[in-house]
Write a protein that holds these residues in place. Structure first.
Motif, mmCIF file in Angstrom:
data_model
loop_
_atom_site.group_PDB
_atom_site.id
_atom_site.type_symbol
_atom_site.label_atom_id
_atom_site.label_comp_id
_atom_site.label_asym_id
_atom_site.label_seq_id
_atom_site.Cartn_x
_atom_site.Cartn_y
_atom_site.Cartn_z
ATOM 1 N N VAL A 1 0.822 -1.127 0.019
ATOM 2 C CA VAL A 1 -0.112 0.002 -0.058
ATOM 3 C C VAL A 1 0.980 1.073 0.063
ATOM 4 O O VAL A 1 1.909 1.316 0.654
ATOM 5 C CB VAL A 1 -0.849 0.013 1.322
ATOM 6 C CG1 VAL A 1 -1.776 1.237 1.437
ATOM 7 C CG2 VAL A 1 -1.936 -1.269 1.246
ATOM 8 N N CYS A 2 0.729 2.190 -0.726
ATOM 9 C CA CYS A 2 1.241 3.435 -0.965
ATOM 10 C C CYS A 2 0.675 4.601 -0.156
ATOM 11 O O CYS A 2 -0.562 4.845 -0.400
ATOM 12 C CB CYS A 2 1.462 3.836 -2.499
ATOM 13 S SG CYS A 2 2.363 5.260 -2.573
ATOM 14 N N LEU A 3 1.426 5.083 0.823
ATOM 15 C CA LEU A 3 0.873 6.184 1.585
ATOM 16 C C LEU A 3 1.552 7.452 1.157
ATOM 17 O O LEU A 3 2.730 7.671 1.328
ATOM 18 C CB LEU A 3 1.153 5.875 3.036
ATOM 19 C CG LEU A 3 0.678 4.875 3.688
ATOM 20 C CD1 LEU A 3 1.083 4.274 5.344
ATOM 21 C CD2 LEU A 3 -0.884 4.658 3.346
ATOM 22 N N GLY B 1 3.833 7.697 -9.410
ATOM 23 C CA GLY B 1 2.552 7.229 -8.647
ATOM 24 C C GLY B 1 1.567 8.207 -9.128
ATOM 25 O O GLY B 1 1.438 8.957 -10.130
ATOM 26 N N ALA B 2 0.554 8.331 -8.343
ATOM 27 C CA ALA B 2 -0.703 8.779 -8.717
ATOM 28 C C ALA B 2 -0.295 10.492 -8.907
ATOM 29 O O ALA B 2 -0.950 11.213 -9.614
ATOM 30 C CB ALA B 2 -1.807 8.711 -7.708
ATOM 31 N N ARG B 3 0.648 10.993 -7.918
ATOM 32 C CA ARG B 3 0.922 12.607 -7.895
ATOM 33 C C ARG B 3 2.025 12.886 -9.012
ATOM 34 O O ARG B 3 2.592 13.870 -8.878
ATOM 35 C CB ARG B 3 1.230 12.996 -6.619
ATOM 36 C CG ARG B 3 -0.187 12.749 -5.706
ATOM 37 C CD ARG B 3 -0.026 13.311 -4.448
ATOM 38 N NE ARG B 3 1.217 12.419 -3.881
ATOM 39 C CZ ARG B 3 1.841 12.922 -2.615
ATOM 40 N NH1 ARG B 3 1.420 13.987 -1.981
ATOM 41 N NH2 ARG B 3 2.836 12.322 -2.059
ATOM 42 N N GLY B 4 2.623 11.797 -9.549
ATOM 43 C CA GLY B 4 3.919 12.013 -10.379
ATOM 44 C C GLY B 4 5.061 11.457 -9.963
ATOM 45 O O GLY B 4 5.128 10.393 -8.912
ATOM 46 N N MET B 5 6.197 11.506 -10.577
ATOM 47 C CA MET B 5 7.447 10.981 -10.164
ATOM 48 C C MET B 5 7.888 11.711 -8.777
ATOM 49 O O MET B 5 8.009 12.933 -8.743
ATOM 50 C CB MET B 5 8.539 11.240 -11.124
ATOM 51 C CG MET B 5 8.431 10.637 -12.709
ATOM 52 S SD MET B 5 8.215 8.999 -12.677
ATOM 53 C CE MET B 5 10.110 8.546 -12.459
ATOM 54 N N LYS C 1 5.570 7.670 0.214
ATOM 55 C CA LYS C 1 5.929 8.365 -0.977
ATOM 56 C C LYS C 1 5.611 9.773 -0.644
ATOM 57 O O LYS C 1 4.815 10.571 -0.420
ATOM 58 C CB LYS C 1 4.990 7.937 -2.193
ATOM 59 C CG LYS C 1 5.556 8.447 -3.295
ATOM 60 C CD LYS C 1 4.881 7.602 -4.421
ATOM 61 C CE LYS C 1 5.255 7.954 -5.996
ATOM 62 N NZ LYS C 1 6.681 8.109 -6.085
ATOM 63 N N GLY C 2 6.837 10.566 -1.078
ATOM 64 C CA GLY C 2 6.784 11.817 -0.950
ATOM 65 C C GLY C 2 6.046 12.510 -2.309
ATOM 66 O O GLY C 2 5.637 11.824 -3.284
ATOM 67 N N PRO C 3 5.910 13.678 -2.174
ATOM 68 C CA PRO C 3 5.335 14.482 -3.298
ATOM 69 C C PRO C 3 6.207 14.454 -4.848
ATOM 70 O O PRO C 3 7.254 14.072 -4.712
ATOM 71 C CB PRO C 3 5.159 15.769 -3.006
ATOM 72 C CG PRO C 3 6.157 16.198 -1.809
ATOM 73 C CD PRO C 3 6.396 14.735 -1.339
ATOM 74 N N ALA C 4 5.298 14.683 -5.545
ATOM 75 C CA ALA C 4 5.986 14.674 -7.166
ATOM 76 C C ALA C 4 7.031 15.824 -6.996
ATOM 77 O O ALA C 4 7.120 16.804 -6.544
ATOM 78 C CB ALA C 4 5.183 14.965 -8.169
ATOM 79 N N GLU C 5 8.295 15.423 -7.923
ATOM 80 C CA GLU C 5 9.383 16.457 -8.235
ATOM 81 C C GLU C 5 9.468 16.569 -9.391
ATOM 82 O O GLU C 5 9.308 15.526 -10.446
ATOM 83 C CB GLU C 5 10.543 15.954 -7.599
ATOM 84 C CG GLU C 5 10.406 15.868 -6.113
ATOM 85 C CD GLU C 5 11.607 15.456 -5.301
ATOM 86 O OE1 GLU C 5 12.943 15.716 -5.878
ATOM 87 O OE2 GLU C 5 11.913 14.885 -4.174
ATOM 88 N N TYR C 6 9.821 18.006 -10.028
ATOM 89 C CA TYR C 6 10.020 18.261 -11.450
ATOM 90 C C TYR C 6 11.548 18.050 -11.636
ATOM 91 O O TYR C 6 12.261 17.946 -10.787
ATOM 92 C CB TYR C 6 9.635 19.799 -11.653
ATOM 93 C CG TYR C 6 8.462 20.044 -11.467
ATOM 94 C CD1 TYR C 6 7.213 19.745 -12.382
ATOM 95 C CD2 TYR C 6 7.628 20.537 -10.267
ATOM 96 C CE1 TYR C 6 5.955 20.028 -12.348
ATOM 97 C CE2 TYR C 6 6.454 20.932 -10.055
ATOM 98 C CZ TYR C 6 5.356 20.650 -11.236
ATOM 99 O OH TYR C 6 4.119 21.010 -11.005
ATOM 100 N N PRO C 7 11.865 17.666 -12.970
ATOM 101 C CA PRO C 7 13.083 17.498 -13.286
ATOM 102 C C PRO C 7 14.394 18.687 -12.761
ATOM 103 O O PRO C 7 15.482 18.148 -12.276
ATOM 104 C CB PRO C 7 13.215 17.569 -14.900
ATOM 105 C CG PRO C 7 11.946 17.188 -15.170
ATOM 106 C CD PRO C 7 10.930 17.726 -14.118
ATOM 107 N N ASP C 8 13.772 19.919 -12.570
ATOM 108 C CA ASP C 8 14.798 20.710 -12.034
ATOM 109 C C ASP C 8 14.880 20.784 -10.473
ATOM 110 O O ASP C 8 15.593 21.568 -9.753
ATOM 111 C CB ASP C 8 14.431 22.227 -12.307
ATOM 112 C CG ASP C 8 13.085 22.781 -11.903
ATOM 113 O OD1 ASP C 8 12.334 21.979 -11.342
ATOM 114 O OD2 ASP C 8 12.562 23.851 -12.444
ATOM 115 N N GLY C 9 14.241 19.686 -9.943
ATOM 116 C CA GLY C 9 14.213 19.570 -8.339
ATOM 117 C C GLY C 9 13.195 20.371 -7.698
ATOM 118 O O GLY C 9 13.029 19.883 -6.195
#
Length: 144
Positions: free
Chosen positions: A80-82, A111-115, A132-140
């Motif tokens: 399960v992913c939290l 994941g559902a919110r992105g990478m 799982k932390g929030p999504a991150e963009y390629p620039d960090g």
């Protein structure tokens, strides 16, 4: 024919456990869950993880007998992913170590919110949990 409902999200998950005191300690002290609904007659406690419920059902309690897994059955859920707020990875490693929780794997994937970054652990009953932390963009930058 149209489906008569609209998907909203996951309402709750149910974990089968065999020691309620130990389960509640893990889910509150390690994962930061808040107390939810209580069903003492069923041997069931629910804890809030954000806006979702995690249901802990004690199979050793007389009210939990119908929850006991079948003798011939096996595991039917991998993990399960939290989803979490942003966190410092070293602080999370230290927190988990302080509670004797081993990190099984660290990863960066979708994941559902992105990478984003993920840490995989097991609860005291062998259930695999992805933090799982929030999504991150390629620039960090982190997605909000």
């Amino acid at each position: 024919m149209a489906i008569p409902f609209a998907p909203v999200g996951i309402d709750h998950i149910v974990f089968l456990i065999d020691d309620m005191k130990r389960a509640l300690a893990f889910y509150t002290d390690v994962l930061g869950c808040r107390p939810g609904y209580s069903y003492p007659g069923l041997g069931m406690e629910q804890v809030w993880f954000g806006s979702s419920l995690i249901v802990l059902w004690d199979v050793t309690h007389p009210g939990g007998t119908k929850a006991a897994p079948p003798v011939t059955g096996g595991r039917n859920v991998d993990h399960v992913c939290l989803a979490t707020s942003p966190f410092d990875h070293d602080e999370l490693r230290t927190h988990l170590d302080k509670h004797g929780v081993e990190i099984v794997q660290e990863a960066f994937h979708g994941g559902a919110r992105g990478m984003g970054h993920s840490f995989y652990i097991h609860d005291p009953f062998g259930n695999k949990i992805e933090i799982k932390g929030p999504a991150e963009y390629p620039d960090g930058r982190q997605a909000t």
